[in-house]
Motif scaffolding. Structure first.
Motif, PDB file in Angstrom:
ATOM      1  N   LYS A  37      -7.107  -2.418   2.802  1.00  9.81           N
ATOM      2  CA  LYS A  37      -6.743  -1.040   2.464  1.00  9.81           C
ATOM      3  C   LYS A  37      -6.987  -0.804   0.980  1.00  9.81           C
ATOM      4  O   LYS A  37      -6.882  -1.716   0.164  1.00  9.81           O
ATOM      5  CB  LYS A  37      -5.266  -0.767   2.785  1.00  9.81           C
ATOM      6  CG  LYS A  37      -4.939  -0.728   4.257  1.00  9.81           C
ATOM      7  CD  LYS A  37      -3.464  -0.357   4.472  1.00  9.81           C
ATOM      8  CE  LYS A  37      -3.151  -0.251   5.962  1.00  9.81           C
ATOM      9  NZ  LYS A  37      -1.723   0.120   6.185  1.00  9.81           N
ATOM     10  N   PRO A  88       0.815  -1.216   0.000  1.00  9.36           N
ATOM     11  CA  PRO A  88       0.000   0.000   0.000  1.00  9.36           C
ATOM     12  C   PRO A  88       0.851   1.269   0.000  1.00  9.36           C
ATOM     13  O   PRO A  88       1.734   1.415   0.843  1.00  9.36           O
ATOM     14  CB  PRO A  88      -0.814  -0.123   1.295  1.00  9.36           C
ATOM     15  CG  PRO A  88      -0.869  -1.582   1.570  1.00  9.36           C
ATOM     16  CD  PRO A  88       0.449  -2.128   1.110  1.00  9.36           C
ATOM     17  N   ASN A  94      -0.789  -6.696   3.234  1.00  7.74           N
ATOM     18  CA  ASN A  94      -0.261  -5.660   2.336  1.00  7.74           C
ATOM     19  C   ASN A  94       0.054  -6.157   0.934  1.00  7.74           C
ATOM     20  O   ASN A  94       0.930  -5.619   0.248  1.00  7.74           O
ATOM     21  CB  ASN A  94       0.972  -4.992   2.952  1.00  7.74           C
ATOM     22  CG  ASN A  94       0.645  -4.256   4.227  1.00  7.74           C
ATOM     23  OD1 ASN A  94      -0.439  -3.675   4.356  1.00  7.74           O
ATOM     24  ND2 ASN A  94       1.553  -4.273   5.189  1.00  7.74           N
ATOM     25  N   SER A  96      -7.240   2.401   5.435  1.00  7.45           N
ATOM     26  CA  SER A  96      -7.960   1.220   5.890  1.00  7.45           C
ATOM     27  C   SER A  96      -9.447   1.378   5.597  1.00  7.45           C
ATOM     28  O   SER A  96      -9.968   2.502   5.562  1.00  7.45           O
ATOM     29  CB  SER A  96      -7.747   1.010   7.391  1.00  7.45           C
ATOM     30  OG  SER A  96      -6.382   0.773   7.664  1.00  7.45           O
TER      31      SER A  96
END
Length: 476
Positions: free
Chosen positions: A355, A26, A376, A32
């Motif tokens: 996210k 990210p 991630n 988030s």
């Protein structure tokens, strides 16, 4: 000469391909995502009627299945400030209207109202009357809500007090203003909190900003506030005002519009409060001609993601009078075009999406996003072509090349959200589809077959084409 022509054509094609690098983790602007980012607001007097429609549970459950979390529900709106609680009333609501398409000017509601609310699967925020200035009555209703609703999340007192006037009972003949409202909110919150707890949703403003509330209401009242709600409608259909679909669905326009809420979201978060667009939809007064269209579905996708990026924790899309609600997602016998956008953005976010990040700078008509897992890793990409197509002339197409993928070669799958044009309406028979054949029955049951398209990967890159007024998810 022929070889030169081929080379020239290739160069022209490449000039029209947007190259977008996909970060392997990210980027700094990623945020988030609340599991109930896409949520629902239901007009107070109409709420019991919504619970009687099979489409309500089915539509909500479709969204829940995609996110592994139920949409949150807010019950409120203009008629919450016309409602008086009657603990002896047998029915959930009682009112008289000259036409079933009208909203009542006054109504009463009873304990079974909260029994119905307790059956909703998601967290529920209940809006109660403040404008009529009957604190004892609203406290009685709130106490009933708290005792009977295990899913009660918050209580808001008053709807859009920025529209109250000096003739409103709450003004007590002394006038009304932002500062007076803040004093009044503080008075009500601190008076009711000992019985209810720190459970209030503050602000609920359409025009006043929430920074002023946070900075001025005082620490005692601020401690009773659980969430901050801002109301948001990009356009107005009130009093014959004209609406504009190309402007509504414009990607750059959406980016610009939601930026106004960033400071408010930051102020709320800095004080430990959730920030919601607690009542929102395409246009005020039930929505105009733009609201039931496929263009509004595309707007929902882009609007949800951009709002999350500036700090909105949830968006509660408002549903009004049954049978007289242009921006509603479902009704008695129809699932409307905008609902397809809510489903598509929910599928993009998924149950595993933690996210999101924007991969474009917001200045063009082409929106690109990535969603990342809790570890991630990029999971899915989304391309939305907000160029307006109304079946006039030829339908343009945009090609986007995503580079920097973890996969060097092979194929990926993609799913397309499309319709004949931006003005397409399912209630008028238009073929709005997900994956080429996926639709919804009149009771919001999924039907048809959703297919994916194979996309070739080479050199850690892939290229997709998206028509004007269309969207596509790529599964990595």
């Amino acid at each position: 000469m022929a070889r030169f022509s081929v080379i020239l054509a290739t160069l022209v094609w490449l000039c029209h391909v947007r190259a977008v690098a996909v970060p392997s983790s990210p980027p700094s602007g990623a945020v988030s995502v609340d599991p109930s980012l896409v949520s629902i607001s239901i007009e107070f007097f109409a709420f019991p009627g919504y619970t009687q429609m099979s489409g309500t549970n089915n539509c909500l459950n479709n969204l829940a299945s995609l996110r592994n979390a139920q949409p949150a529900i807010r019950i409120g709106g203009t008629t919450q400030d016309r409602a008086t609680y009657n603990a002896s009333l047998a029915s959930a609501v009682n009112y008289t209207v000259s036409s079933p398409l009208d909203a009542p000017t006054s109504l009463t509601y009873g304990p079974s109202f909260f029994s119905l609310a307790s059956q909703m699967q998601g967290q529920v925020t209940v809006g109660l009357n403040r404008q009529l200035n009957n604190q004892a009555n609203s406290l009685s209703a709130a106490q009933r809500a708290k005792s009977s609703m295990g899913n009660l999340y918050a209580i808001e007192l008053g709807n859009e007090p920025d529209l109250y006037s000096s003739s409103s009972p709450i003004a007590s003949g002394t006038g009304w203003s932002n500062s007076i409202d803040i004093q009044n909110e503080a008075k009500w919150f601190t008076a009711l909190a000992p019985s209810l707890g720190n459970i209030f949703q503050g602000a609920v403003y359409l025009s006043w900003n929430t920074q002023t509330l946070i900075s001025s209401i005082g620490s005692a009242a601020l401690n009773t506030i659980k969430t901050i709600s801002r109301h948001s409608y990009p356009q107005s259909a009130c009093g014959g005002a004209s609406t504009n679909l190309p402007n509504l669905m414009s990607h750059s326009g959406i980016v610009s519009y939601v930026s106004q809420y960033k400071a408010e979201a930051t102020a709320a978060h800095n004080d430990g409060k959730k920030f919601f667009l607690g009542e929102t939809n395409s246009a005020t007064c039930g929505g105009g001609g733009i609201s039931p269209t496929f263009g509004a579905a595309l707007w929902i996708i882009d609007y949800v993601l951009q709002s999350a990026l500036i700090g909105a924790d949830r968006l509660y899309f408002h549903h009004g009078t049954i049978g007289n609600c242009a921006y509603c997602w479902w009704g008695q016998n129809n699932v409307y075009s905008p609902y397809y956008g809510a489903v598509f953005v929910s599928e993009f976010l998924g149950a595993d999406g933690a996210k999101i990040a924007a991969l474009d700078n917001g200045s063009s008509a082409i929106a690109t996003y990535a969603v990342y897992s809790s570890s991630n890793t990029p999971l899915r990409l989304l391309v939305l072509n907000s160029n307006y197509f109304d079946s006039t002339g030829s339908r343009s197409s945009a090609s986007v090349q995503f580079t920097g993928l973890a996969t060097a070669s092979g194929t990926k799958q993609a799913k397309r959200l499309t319709a004949p044009n931006a003005t397409s309406r399912t209630d008028q028979g238009a073929a709005v589809t997900i994956g080429g054949g996926g639709t919804f029955s009149s009771t919001c049951a999924r039907q048809g077959t959703e297919n994916t398209e194979s996309v070739a990967v080479g050199g850690n890159a892939l290229t997709v084409s998206v028509l004007a007024s269309e969207a596509l998810i790529v599964y990595l």
